[in-house]
Design a protein around this motif. Structure first.
Motif, short mmCIF file in Angstrom:
data_model
loop_
_atom_site.label_atom_id
_atom_site.label_comp_id
_atom_site.label_asym_id
_atom_site.label_seq_id
_atom_site.Cartn_x
_atom_site.Cartn_y
_atom_site.Cartn_z
N ALA A 104 -12.91 41.50 48.98
CA ALA A 104 -11.54 41.74 48.52
C ALA A 104 -11.37 43.23 48.28
CB ALA A 104 -11.27 40.97 47.23
N THR A 105 -10.24 43.75 48.72
CA THR A 105 -9.97 45.17 48.52
C THR A 105 -8.99 45.37 47.37
OG1 THR A 105 -8.12 45.19 50.04
CG2 THR A 105 -10.29 45.63 50.98
N LYS A 106 -8.91 46.58 46.91
CA LYS A 106 -7.99 46.92 45.83
C LYS A 106 -6.61 47.28 46.38
CE LYS A 106 -11.12 47.18 42.45
NZ LYS A 106 -11.24 46.20 41.46
N ARG A 107 -6.52 47.29 47.72
CA ARG A 107 -5.26 47.68 48.35
C ARG A 107 -4.15 46.75 47.86
NH1 ARG A 107 -5.06 47.72 54.70
NH2 ARG A 107 -7.07 48.63 54.29
N GLY A 108 -3.13 47.34 47.27
CA GLY A 108 -2.05 46.55 46.71
C GLY A 108 -1.09 46.04 47.76
N GLN A 109 -0.49 44.95 47.47
CA GLN A 109 0.54 44.40 48.35
C GLN A 109 1.82 45.18 48.15
OE1 GLN A 109 0.20 41.88 50.58
NE2 GLN A 109 -1.98 41.99 50.11
N PRO A 110 2.62 45.34 49.20
CA PRO A 110 3.89 46.02 49.02
C PRO A 110 4.78 45.24 48.05
CG PRO A 110 3.48 45.55 51.34
CD PRO A 110 2.38 44.94 50.55
N VAL A 111 5.52 45.97 47.25
CA VAL A 111 6.41 45.34 46.28
C VAL A 111 7.78 45.14 46.94
CG1 VAL A 111 7.52 45.62 44.03
CG2 VAL A 111 5.21 46.49 44.41
N PRO A 112 8.30 43.90 46.93
CA PRO A 112 9.59 43.64 47.55
C PRO A 112 10.69 44.52 46.94
CG PRO A 112 8.50 41.59 47.00
CD PRO A 112 7.69 42.69 46.39
N LEU A 113 11.59 45.00 47.80
CA LEU A 113 12.74 45.82 47.39
C LEU A 113 12.32 47.06 46.60
CD1 LEU A 113 15.22 42.98 46.36
CD2 LEU A 113 15.13 44.18 48.54
N ALA A 114 11.19 47.66 46.99
CA ALA A 114 10.67 48.80 46.23
C ALA A 114 11.08 50.15 46.80
CB ALA A 114 9.15 48.72 46.16
N GLY A 115 11.49 50.20 48.07
CA GLY A 115 11.84 51.47 48.69
C GLY A 115 13.22 51.94 48.28
N THR A 116 13.67 53.01 48.90
CA THR A 116 14.98 53.59 48.59
C THR A 116 16.10 52.58 48.82
OG1 THR A 116 14.13 55.73 49.28
CG2 THR A 116 16.52 55.52 49.11
N LEU A 117 16.10 51.94 49.97
CA LEU A 117 17.14 50.95 50.26
C LEU A 117 16.99 49.71 49.39
CD1 LEU A 117 17.32 51.15 54.16
CD2 LEU A 117 18.86 52.18 52.50
#
Length: 194
Positions: A104-117
């Motif tokens: 298992a890696t520590k790489r986080g999952q992208p957070v929904p609706l986290a970007g500028t848009l």
């Protein structure tokens, strides 16, 4: 390919063109490496390293692994990619073993609706839903790269809505137009099922 008397020259050329596209496709590797790999740059470099540590030539490795020298050369140069079982067999023939497992890696999952848009969608959520409901659209959802939190500078906002029966494209167009003036980013609206 044999030509039938009724075939025109154009039909024969078209069939030949299709046959060439289908049968003359380049080989595609079945192994994909997720860069960056810390020490191993490729399967070929790993195989070359194992062979050189064993002090073997390509021909000696090929004889031990029951293959040909040209295949070993193609793997080491990167012109071909061995399957995992073949790579393990070749490495075993050098007197080495490849150890590995799932970690298992520590790489986080992208957070929904986290970007500028995505933040803009969250900020204008009530307006978006209100505009959609004013024109009969229900169950407003965001999908695509913005929803997954992996948007890029050229991303747009993809909106999925449920429309009542009989809603025309004109009504949907007015709804999209009003939404775009209220919440400026480029967007694509898709009625579910259409």
């Amino acid at each position: 390919m044999t030509a039938r008397p009724a075939d025109s020259l154009r039909d024969v050329r078209r069939r030949l063109s299709i046959a060439r596209r289908v049968w003359c496709r380049p080989a595609v590797s079945t192994i994909r490496y997720d860069p960056p790999v810390p020490v191993i740059a490729s399967a070929g470099s790993l195989l070359r390293e194992a062979r050189s540590r064993a002090g073997m030539t390509q021909a000696e490795l090929a004889a031990r692994a029951d293959t040909t020298q040209s295949v070993v050369s193609a793997y080491e140069s990167g012109h071909r990619q061995p399957s995992l079982p073949v790579l393990l067999r070749l490495i075993a023939a050098t007197g080495h073993a490849l150890e590995g497992g799932l970690v298992a890696t520590k790489r986080g999952q992208p957070v929904p609706l986290a970007g500028t848009l995505g933040r803009r969608v969250r900020r204008h959520r009530r307006e978006i839903v209100g505009i959609a409901e004013r024109y009969g659209a229900r169950n407003v959802r965001i999908f695509g790269s913005v929803a997954r939190g992996v948007e890029r500078p050229d991303s747009d906002i993809d909106v999925l809505v449920d429309l009542p029966l009989g809603t025309g494209l004109f009504t949907l167009g007015v709804c999209v137009g009003i939404w775009k003036t209220s919440c400026p980013p480029e967007s694509t609206w898709c009625p579910r099922g259409g």
